[in-house]
Design an enzyme around this catalytic site. Structure first.
Site, PDB file in Angstrom:
ATOM      1  CB  CYS A 168       3.562   1.693  10.534  1.00 43.52           C
ATOM      2  SG  CYS A 168       2.200   1.082   8.714  1.00 43.52           S
ATOM      3  CG  ASN A 228      -4.051   4.038   9.880  1.00 39.54           C
ATOM      4  OD1 ASN A 228      -4.476   5.651   8.950  1.00 39.54           O
ATOM      5  ND2 ASN A 228      -2.902   4.236  10.575  1.00 39.54           N
ATOM      6  N   GLY A 261       0.898  -1.155  -0.273  1.00 42.72           N
ATOM      7  CA  GLY A 261       0.095  -0.166  -0.670  1.00 42.72           C
ATOM      8  C   GLY A 261       0.916   1.193  -0.291  1.00 42.72           C
ATOM      9  CB  SER A 304      -2.526  -3.094   1.775  1.00 43.39           C
ATOM     10  OG  SER A 304      -1.395  -3.598   2.658  1.00 43.39           O
ATOM     11  CB  ALA A 305      -2.488  -8.503  -0.102  1.00 45.31           C
ATOM     12  CG  HIS A 306      -0.007  -6.036   5.091  1.00 46.39           C
ATOM     13  ND1 HIS A 306      -0.423  -6.211   6.278  1.00 46.39           N
ATOM     14  CD2 HIS A 306       0.214  -5.613   4.800  1.00 46.39           C
ATOM     15  CE1 HIS A 306       0.087  -5.129   6.520  1.00 46.39           C
ATOM     16  NE2 HIS A 306       0.068  -4.140   5.236  1.00 46.39           N
TER      17      HIS A 306
END
Ligand code: PLP
Length: 404
Positions: free
Chosen positions: A343, A167, A87, A215-217
């Site tokens: 993050c 987020n 992402g 984003s995949a995860h």
């Protein structure tokens, strides 16, 4: 969700078997079974997707199938999906002055972003610092739409970046309303939908977004795969992000992560098929979690509670609590939560999201994020409540000790 540490040795460092309750889905979600299977199958293939022989074509087929599935998750055409390594990389690809439309070939002259964007957007991509400006949010963390048109009038060809859901707080942004204002100002809109995908509808057309990041995860795919999606073929990138072999329509060179992309596609298909059921499951548990949190400690503050939020996220604080101590104390009780954005976990920094919402420094210091997912159970909630009870008792004893 019960994680047996012995099943996750790479993650746990081979600790002895313990049950854990995982409440950090906004940092990353576990791999879905469909994604694990797609990953395993794709890893067994040898071909390079750029090769013309049968082996290469088999790898290419996996990528193109995944492109269709990811496109469907975003309500886009497969041809408008560009796979990236994350992402973060999709955001870096998106934020460039070199986005053109069929009718406007000159570069974007300013980048406007909400003050609560993820750090990968806050970094500003390829815009020079002096061309970037912040858009304020209200006390609930929603973009201030009043005055947006005047701010955008400072530029001739603005690019605006606004996340679909935050987020940290889970607050859902008024993207469709913002899109109308941005387009009326000759602007283009980038939407970071990394946290929203799989949890709420993410149709790029309905949102009015010109480009959108996934984003995949976060949806049950593997880490290290993302996508930038175009809303129409009217949008052109005049500059690639990575030059080289011309993969991904020349915008992102490098042999594709075939297995990661195949698993991303499988996760996207599962997330799309099960979104309604999973969202209902998460919302019911999240509402119970918030009720229990307040029942144990009525002074707890839930950020963004008055706004529409993702069904899985709670960011809360308590005066006098320190987030880093709270996270450790939950962890010792077998409960994984996070302080602020994942993050930045590891180094505890005050949340720029809560600062932009005008939260007082004493509450800001204690902000803890609890995020749920499709395998979260009632038993996980009970474990959370036990840990929260213990922590708040210790905090009030500490306060009494100071007062005595
Ligand atoms: N955007 C948002 C809103 C995020 O929450 C994250 C990751 O937490 C990213 C972008 C970055 O995605 P990735 O971890 O795939 O680089």
């Amino acid at each position: 969700m019960r994680i047996r540490a012995c099943d996750h040795k790479a993650f746990s460092g081979g600790l002895s078997m313990v049950d854990r309750a995982y409440f950090d889905w906004n940092a990353t979600a576990p791999l879905r079974d469909e994604a694990r299977e797609a990953l395993r199958d794709a890893l067994a293939l040898t071909g390079n997707p750029s090769s013309v022989h049968a082996e290469g074509r088999a790898a290419r087929r996996l990528i193109e199938h995944a492109r269709e599935e990811v496109a469907q998750l975003a309500g886009a055409r497969p041809a408008d999906v560009i796979f990236t390594s994350s992402g973060t990389e999709a955001n870096a690809l998106a934020l460039t002055p070199a986005i053109e439309t069929t009718h406007e070939r000159r570069p974007r002259d300013r980048l406007f972003m909400s003050a609560i964007e993820h750090s990968s957007v806050r970094a500003g991509g390829r815009f020079p610092r002096e061309a970037i400006a912040d858009l304020p949010v209200d006390a609930d963390g929603r973009l201030n739409l009043a005055g947006l048109a005047e701010v955008l009038a400072q530029a001739s060809r603005p690019l605006v970046s606004l996340m679909l859901a935050n987020n940290e707080t889970g607050v859902i942004e008024p993207v469709a309303q913002a899109a109308a204002i941005v387009h009326a100002a000759n602007g283009l809109l980038h939407v970071d939908a990394v946290q929203a995908a799989g949890r709420i509808a993410c149709d790029i057309g309905a949102l009015g977004a010109d480009i959108l990041t996934l984003s995949a995860h976060k949806i049950g795919g593997p880490k290290g795969v993302g996508a930038l999606v175009r809303g129409s073929d009217d949008i052109h990138f005049a500059e690639p992000l990575i030059r080289g072999g011309g993969q991904e329509r020349g915008l992102r060179a490098g042999t594709e992560n075939v297995a990661g992309i195949a698993a991303f596609g499988a996760a996207a298909a599962a997330a799309r098929a099960r979104r309604a059921d999973e969202a209902a499951h998460m919302l019911a548990l999240r509402n119970r979690l918030e009720a229990g949190l307040k029942a144990i400690s009525p002074q707890a503050v839930i950020f963004g509670a008055a706004a529409e939020r993702l069904p899985n996220t709670t960011l809360f604080s308590l005066d006098g609590m320190k987030a880093e101590t709270a996270v450790i104390s939950f962890d010792l009780e077998g409960v994984a939560v996070s302080s602020g954005a994942a993050c930045s976990s590891g180094k505890v920094q005050p949340s720029h999201v809560l600062a932009a919402m005008g939260v007082s420094p004493s509450l800001l210091r204690g902000a803890v994020r609890v995020s749920l997912g499709w395998t979260t159970t009632e038993a996980d909630l009970e474990r959370f409540f036990g840990a929260w009870r213990k922590l708040t008792t210790a905090l009030s004893k500490g306060r009494q000790g100071i007062a005595a």
